[in-house]
Design a protein around this motif. Sequence first.
Motif: not given
Length: 110
Positions: A83-110
């Motif tokens: 089980p995971i959560k996919v989070v889209k985050e707005k960020d800027t790269n090293w040049r300052g240009d905007p991009y969307t970062r996709t972050r995958i995190t695991t979900v603890d269902n225990a």
Amino acid sequence: MSYNWCHGPNCHTIQTQSRVRGSGDNKVLRTIKIGLSNNYRTNYPEYYMWQYFCNNNCLFDYIRLHLASIIAIAPRREALETPIKVVKEKDTNWRGDPYTRTRITTVDNA
Ligand SMILES: [Zn+2]
């Protein structure tokens, strides 16, 4: 000191000085002997394979030769899922240009 012989099916055919045994005209290439005195080989599961194989080539030769039998020990008949959560985050790269970062995190269902 206890030891194992390398389980690589071709270990005794590889031409290295460390495998040469015998004298005169009675020389042979012999399977590598693996000493078991090193605690790291016996105390840590991630190193267990190095109690039985002298190197990666011998390990993979063994796996190739016996793969059908190894798979039969623990066959996978269904896909596993995490089980995971996919989070889209707005960020800027090293040049300052905007991009969307996709972050995958695991979900603890225990
Ligand atoms: Zn070997």
